[in-house]
Motif scaffolding. Structure first.
Motif, PDB file in Angstrom:
ATOM      1  N   THR A  90      25.462   9.997 -25.320  1.00  0.00           N
ATOM      2  CA  THR A  90      24.945   9.347 -26.523  1.00  0.00           C
ATOM      3  C   THR A  90      25.634   8.000 -26.687  1.00  0.00           C
ATOM      4  O   THR A  90      26.696   7.741 -26.114  1.00  0.00           O
ATOM      5  CB  THR A  90      25.180  10.185 -27.792  1.00  0.00           C
ATOM      6  N   ASP A  91      25.001   7.151 -27.493  1.00  0.00           N
ATOM      7  CA  ASP A  91      25.565   5.836 -27.792  1.00  0.00           C
ATOM      8  C   ASP A  91      24.975   5.387 -29.126  1.00  0.00           C
ATOM      9  O   ASP A  91      23.755   5.397 -29.306  1.00  0.00           O
ATOM     10  CB  ASP A  91      25.220   4.845 -26.684  1.00  0.00           C
ATOM     11  N   ASP A  92      25.835   4.988 -30.033  1.00  0.00           N
ATOM     12  CA  ASP A  92      25.374   4.577 -31.362  1.00  0.00           C
ATOM     13  C   ASP A  92      24.448   3.375 -31.314  1.00  0.00           C
ATOM     14  O   ASP A  92      23.672   3.138 -32.249  1.00  0.00           O
ATOM     15  CB  ASP A  92      26.580   4.256 -32.253  1.00  0.00           C
ATOM     16  N   ASN A  93      24.498   2.613 -30.229  1.00  0.00           N
ATOM     17  CA  ASN A  93      23.672   1.413 -30.114  1.00  0.00           C
ATOM     18  C   ASN A  93      22.351   1.659 -29.404  1.00  0.00           C
ATOM     19  O   ASN A  93      21.579   0.715 -29.205  1.00  0.00           O
ATOM     20  CB  ASN A  93      24.450   0.322 -29.367  1.00  0.00           C
ATOM     21  N   LEU A  94      22.090   2.893 -29.003  1.00  0.00           N
ATOM     22  CA  LEU A  94      20.865   3.212 -28.278  1.00  0.00           C
ATOM     23  C   LEU A  94      20.060   4.267 -29.030  1.00  0.00           C
ATOM     24  O   LEU A  94      20.631   5.222 -29.577  1.00  0.00           O
ATOM     25  CB  LEU A  94      21.199   3.724 -26.881  1.00  0.00           C
ATOM     26  N   PRO A  95      18.727   4.147 -29.047  1.00  0.00           N
ATOM     27  CA  PRO A  95      17.884   5.082 -29.791  1.00  0.00           C
ATOM     28  C   PRO A  95      17.544   6.347 -29.005  1.00  0.00           C
ATOM     29  O   PRO A  95      16.462   6.925 -29.187  1.00  0.00           O
ATOM     30  CB  PRO A  95      16.631   4.247 -30.068  1.00  0.00           C
ATOM     31  N   VAL A  96      18.430   6.760 -28.106  1.00  0.00           N
ATOM     32  CA  VAL A  96      18.171   7.946 -27.288  1.00  0.00           C
ATOM     33  C   VAL A  96      19.451   8.747 -27.146  1.00  0.00           C
ATOM     34  O   VAL A  96      20.564   8.250 -27.339  1.00  0.00           O
ATOM     35  CB  VAL A  96      17.661   7.578 -25.872  1.00  0.00           C
ATOM     36  N   LYS A  97      19.281  10.003 -26.798  1.00  0.00           N
ATOM     37  CA  LYS A  97      20.356  10.803 -26.227  1.00  0.00           C
ATOM     38  C   LYS A  97      19.836  11.348 -24.906  1.00  0.00           C
ATOM     39  O   LYS A  97      18.634  11.613 -24.761  1.00  0.00           O
ATOM     40  CB  LYS A  97      20.799  11.925 -27.165  1.00  0.00           C
TER      41      LYS A  97
ATOM     42  N   ASN B 249      12.455   6.315 -34.691  1.00  0.00           N
ATOM     43  CA  ASN B 249      11.208   6.583 -35.409  1.00  0.00           C
ATOM     44  C   ASN B 249      10.034   5.815 -34.836  1.00  0.00           C
ATOM     45  O   ASN B 249       8.991   5.684 -35.497  1.00  0.00           O
ATOM     46  CB  ASN B 249      11.374   6.262 -36.897  1.00  0.00           C
ATOM     47  N   GLN B 250      10.166   5.281 -33.644  1.00  0.00           N
ATOM     48  CA  GLN B 250       9.057   4.604 -32.988  1.00  0.00           C
ATOM     49  C   GLN B 250       9.062   4.953 -31.512  1.00  0.00           C
ATOM     50  O   GLN B 250      10.100   5.306 -30.950  1.00  0.00           O
ATOM     51  CB  GLN B 250       9.148   3.086 -33.177  1.00  0.00           C
ATOM     52  N   PRO B 251       7.912   4.881 -30.855  1.00  0.00           N
ATOM     53  CA  PRO B 251       7.852   5.246 -29.438  1.00  0.00           C
ATOM     54  C   PRO B 251       8.681   4.288 -28.592  1.00  0.00           C
ATOM     55  O   PRO B 251       8.896   3.126 -28.945  1.00  0.00           O
ATOM     56  CB  PRO B 251       6.359   5.149 -29.109  1.00  0.00           C
ATOM     57  N   LEU B 252       9.124   4.824 -27.447  1.00  0.00           N
ATOM     58  CA  LEU B 252       9.945   4.043 -26.524  1.00  0.00           C
ATOM     59  C   LEU B 252       9.317   4.055 -25.135  1.00  0.00           C
ATOM     60  O   LEU B 252       8.763   5.065 -24.690  1.00  0.00           O
ATOM     61  CB  LEU B 252      11.354   4.649 -26.416  1.00  0.00           C
ATOM     62  N   GLU B 253       9.420   2.902 -24.469  1.00  0.00           N
ATOM     63  CA  GLU B 253       9.185   2.877 -23.035  1.00  0.00           C
ATOM     64  C   GLU B 253      10.514   3.220 -22.369  1.00  0.00           C
ATOM     65  O   GLU B 253      11.529   2.565 -22.623  1.00  0.00           O
ATOM     66  CB  GLU B 253       8.721   1.487 -22.579  1.00  0.00           C
TER      67      GLU B 253
ATOM     68  N   PHE C 159      23.866   5.474  -7.936  1.00  0.00           N
ATOM     69  CA  PHE C 159      23.887   5.603  -9.391  1.00  0.00           C
ATOM     70  C   PHE C 159      22.475   5.760  -9.932  1.00  0.00           C
ATOM     71  O   PHE C 159      21.479   5.474  -9.252  1.00  0.00           O
ATOM     72  CB  PHE C 159      24.550   4.375 -10.037  1.00  0.00           C
ATOM     73  N   PHE C 160      22.403   6.212 -11.184  1.00  0.00           N
ATOM     74  CA  PHE C 160      21.155   6.241 -11.944  1.00  0.00           C
ATOM     75  C   PHE C 160      21.335   5.391 -13.197  1.00  0.00           C
ATOM     76  O   PHE C 160      22.422   5.344 -13.785  1.00  0.00           O
ATOM     77  CB  PHE C 160      20.776   7.667 -12.330  1.00  0.00           C
ATOM     78  N   ALA C 161      20.264   4.718 -13.595  1.00  0.00           N
ATOM     79  CA  ALA C 161      20.282   3.892 -14.791  1.00  0.00           C
ATOM     80  C   ALA C 161      19.017   4.143 -15.591  1.00  0.00           C
ATOM     81  O   ALA C 161      18.009   4.629 -15.053  1.00  0.00           O
ATOM     82  CB  ALA C 161      20.391   2.405 -14.420  1.00  0.00           C
ATOM     83  N   VAL C 162      19.042   3.804 -16.871  1.00  0.00           N
ATOM     84  CA  VAL C 162      17.895   4.002 -17.743  1.00  0.00           C
ATOM     85  C   VAL C 162      17.542   2.684 -18.433  1.00  0.00           C
ATOM     86  O   VAL C 162      18.415   1.953 -18.903  1.00  0.00           O
ATOM     87  CB  VAL C 162      18.155   5.109 -18.781  1.00  0.00           C
ATOM     88  N   TYR C 163      16.250   2.397 -18.457  1.00  0.00           N
ATOM     89  CA  TYR C 163      15.707   1.253 -19.183  1.00  0.00           C
ATOM     90  C   TYR C 163      15.025   1.780 -20.436  1.00  0.00           C
ATOM     91  O   TYR C 163      14.237   2.739 -20.366  1.00  0.00           O
ATOM     92  CB  TYR C 163      14.712   0.511 -18.296  1.00  0.00           C
ATOM     93  N   ILE C 164      15.334   1.180 -21.571  1.00  0.00           N
ATOM     94  CA  ILE C 164      14.791   1.637 -22.855  1.00  0.00           C
ATOM     95  C   ILE C 164      14.230   0.433 -23.596  1.00  0.00           C
ATOM     96  O   ILE C 164      14.937  -0.565 -23.799  1.00  0.00           O
ATOM     97  CB  ILE C 164      15.879   2.307 -23.718  1.00  0.00           C
ATOM     98  N   LYS C 165      12.975   0.517 -24.019  1.00  0.00           N
ATOM     99  CA  LYS C 165      12.363  -0.566 -24.806  1.00  0.00           C
ATOM    100  C   LYS C 165      11.577   0.012 -25.970  1.00  0.00           C
ATOM    101  O   LYS C 165      10.608   0.750 -25.764  1.00  0.00           O
ATOM    102  CB  LYS C 165      11.440  -1.412 -23.936  1.00  0.00           C
TER     103      LYS C 165
END
Length: 833
Positions: free
Chosen positions: A145-152, A185-189, A86-92
């Motif tokens: 996409t996910d409404d709870n995440l700031p990414v697509k 509207n802000q940078p993400l790690e 699998f692949f997963a993504v970490y977003i901060k």
């Protein structure tokens, strides 16, 4: 008329410094969009011709792991659980907490139930809430996409597919790109991580059931993972020193990424007691998006390795995280137990070296693949025809197809979930497909070589319709198929003409004569040599027909006409004269005796006396009789493709195709009875194998109530050649509507197995609609005069031809074309020096 020709020759073997590996910024085309309700069955194979594949699922999952020489439908490399690959993504966010999410879309309601709470792989991992899939094979794109995440996220997967270049369309690599767009509207790690248990030795063919009855694949043994950095690549090298070297699942694989961003890794995880491997990984990755290598001794036979890339993604921007999976599993078996090997393993005996060699060239290979796909998509063909032609090319990259170490292309008829289906590059099945010849001419010639120089018996000209392996055993059988053998003669003619290779004909002419002459043996197919097949005729319905019937007869007429032309080229006047005489006699007889005013029918004879039978009590089982057969004009289909013209009365041919549509097309199968296999059900539409407007036999041939796509394409293409595009499109639209992603995989049209070879008859609609013919012998290319832009390919070169009432613009986008004359069907011609 405007005479415009562009000649472009692409040179392979490009040397690019591996110190700097370019990332592609080219936009991918979309032919078909699948919404969230049509993703369950989608599995787009990622892999080359003859290399095996892993598939990109409609929701982003990697599924159907088939890189180890055997089919693996539904195989996830482990017992169903969270730690399948699998692949997963970490977003901060800059001001906020990090979160980790599986890079897959949501589950369907019917996937929730399981006795022990493990209904699907990755059941316990957070997922994206919305998913869709876009495709233009070989390009697949998953939109998350996910409404709870700031990414697509867009997951992009492909493997190079370049017509005319079988070498670089046969690479053991899956290319995966994860494009992460910051919608906030802000940078993400952002960190993207791939995790794979080392399953070398465990191809799914050996297994046991545990005390709960769960499927447990066996074979992994003391496997080890090694982190490597070399020439701008970083990654994990998966090996085993304990899986036997002669095992079909023995080999190695690599997961690598270009050296961009912060690359971290783990070559193992904690022991998996009570699922602690996943917990240990998840805690490590979720802490900061970085991985910490473990120093503890590895205690598992299939340790889980992980590779992560971390970047900063500015607000409103997109970053791409690229991964490559390469592999080598050299010990392919033949149809049974003998190891015959793989062509790709000769070229790439080590997966890490394969990565170093192949990855620097990917931008160029991708450009050429895009050039091909865009040229087809921008042509004037209806979308359903583009989809059918393009998406069925996945069969060439499935486990249906493999290449021997010497380069010969071999094929099953299709594949079952765990086994190949029906061995031997079966001639009466592979006769229908045209994709190989029109896109990879050199590979087609290797199949002709098998048929004519290995499967053909020298003593009597019998061609075994299933070629044994090793090839030295191919001629030792005694199983001939009338349609298979006659079709191979027509294919030899087609491939000689398209290749322009007179040496091919000179080398094989004696074998072609033997193959045709086998029809004339005493009490054989045409033992009395009157141009009519009366003898016992084994055929693609897996039965023997007795007496003249249109299916075999049209193949025979086509073979006679093709052989006449080849005989003339070889200055074999007596043989040419004989073929012409038999063809003319047989054609006249067919129209006078088999055409019943609506279509051609079967005149059944006694197997022993050859006398015609009228009393059904004496009729052998499994015959066609007065049935209206879907592919009764299959020989005419191939004759049109070969440019051989009509084999029987034109009006009869046109009437027959109208009758097939009238009698065999069913718009709703809800009330249809079928005692055999169902490839169409419910309110779906399709073209029946046979209908019985004049009465059905008590025991007709077995498949009469079925629907199979290769036969449907054969009839539909015949309709195109007779100018009835409306009916043809109705049939093809019905086929593709059935393969909608929800009910069936758009990249696999089954018959007796997934990825069935006959489905590649879908490519025939391309030359049929464009009127395309090419003779490399004469240097003459032909097209319809109907205005439009037409993609064309002859197996060695390809391009487009734009036709208007006043101009013709021929472009060669790949390869070279020694053209002397371009001819349109309205009589216009262009001559070239």
């Amino acid at each position: 008329m405007k005479k415009t020709v562009f000649f472009i020759l692409f040179f392979m073997g490009i040397v690019v410094s591996t110190a700097s590996i370019a990332q592609s910024s080219q936009a991918w085309p979309v032919l078909k969009h699948y919404d969230q309700q049509h993703l369950y069955r989608i599995a787009l194979p990622l892999g080359g011709i003859g290399t095996g594949t892993v598939s990109l699922g409609g929701r982003g999952e990697l599924r159907d792991w088939e890189i180890m020489n055997v089919p693996g439908k539904g195989y996830g490399t482990i017992q169903t659980g969270n730690d399948a690959p699998f692949f997963a993504v970490y977003i901060k966010p800059a001001a906020g907490n990090g979160t980790t999410t599986l890079l897959e879309g949501p589950l369907y309601d019917f996937e929730y139930l399981h006795a022990e709470g493990r209904p699907v792989n990755h059941h316990g991992l957070p997922r994206f809430s919305h998913a869709s899939f876009d495709a233009a094979y070989p390009f697949g794109q998953v939109n998350l996409t996910d409404d709870n995440l700031p990414v697509k996220v867009k997951i992009k997967g492909f493997n190079p597919l370049i017509p005319g270049d079988e070498e670089n369309s046969g690479l053991p690599i899956a290319i995966l790109r994860y494009e992460v767009t910051n919608t906030g509207n802000q940078p993400l790690e952002v960190s993207v991580c791939g995790s794979i248990r080392n399953f070398i030795g465990r191809d799914g063919s050996r297994f046991h059931f545990d005390w709960k009855g769960d499927f447990m694949p066996d074979g992994a043994r003391y496997n080890r993972n090694e982190y490597r950095e070399m020439n701008g690549l970083k990654g994990i090298y998966f090996t085993s020193d304990s899986v036997p070297e002669n095992d079909t699942a023995y080999g190695n694989m690599s997961l690598v990424t270009p050296a961009e961003g912060a690359v971290t890794y783990r070559t193992s995880s904690k022991s998996n007691n009570w699922s602690n491997s996943m917990l240990n990984f998840w805690d490590d990755f979720s802490a900061d998006g970085l991985l910490t290598e473990r120093t503890e001794p590895v205690t598992e036979s299939d340790p889980m390795a992980s590779l992560a890339v971390k970047k900063t993604v500015a607000a409103g921007t997109t970053e791409t995280f690229t991964f490559y999976l390469t592999w080598n599993f050299p010990n392919r078996k033949s149809w049974s137990s003998t190891v015959v090997g793989n062509y790709y393993s000769v070229k790439y005996p080590d997966s890490w070296q394969a990565a170093l060699q192949i990855i620097p060239q990917i931008p160029e290979f991708e450009r050429q693949t895009l050039l091909f796909v865009n040229a087809l998509l921008e042509s004037s063909y209806p979308d359903e025809i583009k989809e059918a032609a393009l998406f069925n090319l996945a069969t060439l990259r499935s486990q249906t197809v493999f290449r021997l170490p010497d380069g010969h292309l071999m094929g099953w008829e299709g594949v079952f979930d765990r086994y190949g289906s029906c061995m031997g590059s079966c001639t009466h099945v592979w006769n229908y497909e045209t994709a190989t010849a029109f896109l990879f001419g050199k590979l087609a010639l290797t199949m002709r070589d098998v048929e004519l120089n290995y499967a053909l018996r020298e003593d009597n000209g019998l061609m075994n319709f299933r070629a044994a392996l090793p090839l030295s055993e191919a001629s030792k059988g005694n199983s001939a198929a009338a349609d298979g053998q006659m079709g191979c003669i027509m294919k030899a003619y087609r491939d000689w003409k398209m290749s322009g290779d007179n040496e091919f004909l000179q080398k094989n002419w004696g074998q072609i004569k033997k193959a045709l002459s086998y029809a004339w043996v005493e009490k054989g197919w045409d033992g009395n040599q009157d141009g009519v097949m009366e003898g016992s005729q084994h055929n693609t319905m897996d039965v023997n027909y007795f007496g003249p019937n249109p299916q075999m007869q049209f193949w025979y007429l086509g073979a006679l006409k093709a052989a006449e032309q080849m005989a003339k080229a070889m200055k074999d006047k007596s043989f040419a004269t004989k073929c012409r005489r038999l063809y003319e006699q047989g054609s006249r007889w067919t129209d006078a005796n088999l055409f019943n005013g609506d279509y051609y029918e079967h005149k059944i004879t006694d197997p022993q006396t050859f006398e015609f039978l009228d009393n059904e009590n004496n009729i052998p089982d499994f015959q066609l009789g007065k049935g209206c057969l879907v592919d009764q004009l299959v020989g005419q289909y191939m004759a049109h493709i070969c440019g051989l013209g009509y084999l029987a009365d034109k009006q009869h041919v046109q009437t027959t195709l109208k009758s097939i549509m009238k009698n065999n097309f069913v718009p709703d199968f809800s009330r249809h009875f079928n005692n055999m296999r169902s490839y169409v059900m419910g309110d779906e539409a399709g073209l029946l194998m046979a209908s019985w407007p004049k009465g059905r036999l008590t025991t007709p041939f077995p498949y009469f109530a079925e629907v199979m796509t290769g036969f449907e394409y054969c009839a539909a293409v015949g309709m195109i050649y007779e100018g009835n595009e409306t009916d043809a499109l109705t049939v093809i639209k019905a086929i593709r509507a059935r393969h909608d992603g929800a009910k069936r995989n758009p990249f696999s049209e089954p018959e007796c197995g997934h990825h069935y070879a006959r489905s590649m008859a879908s490519w025939s609609a391309i030359p049929a609609l464009s009127g395309f013919h090419w003779s490399g012998i004469d240097g003459i290319m032909e097209f319809t005069s109907k205005p439009g832009t037409y993609f064309w390919s002859n197996g060695y070169a390809w391009g487009t031809c734009k036709i208007s009432n006043s101009e013709v613009d021929l472009k060669v986008l790949y390869g070279t074309l020694k053209i002397k004359k371009l001819r349109l069907d309205d009589g216009r011609e262009i001559k070239y020096n």
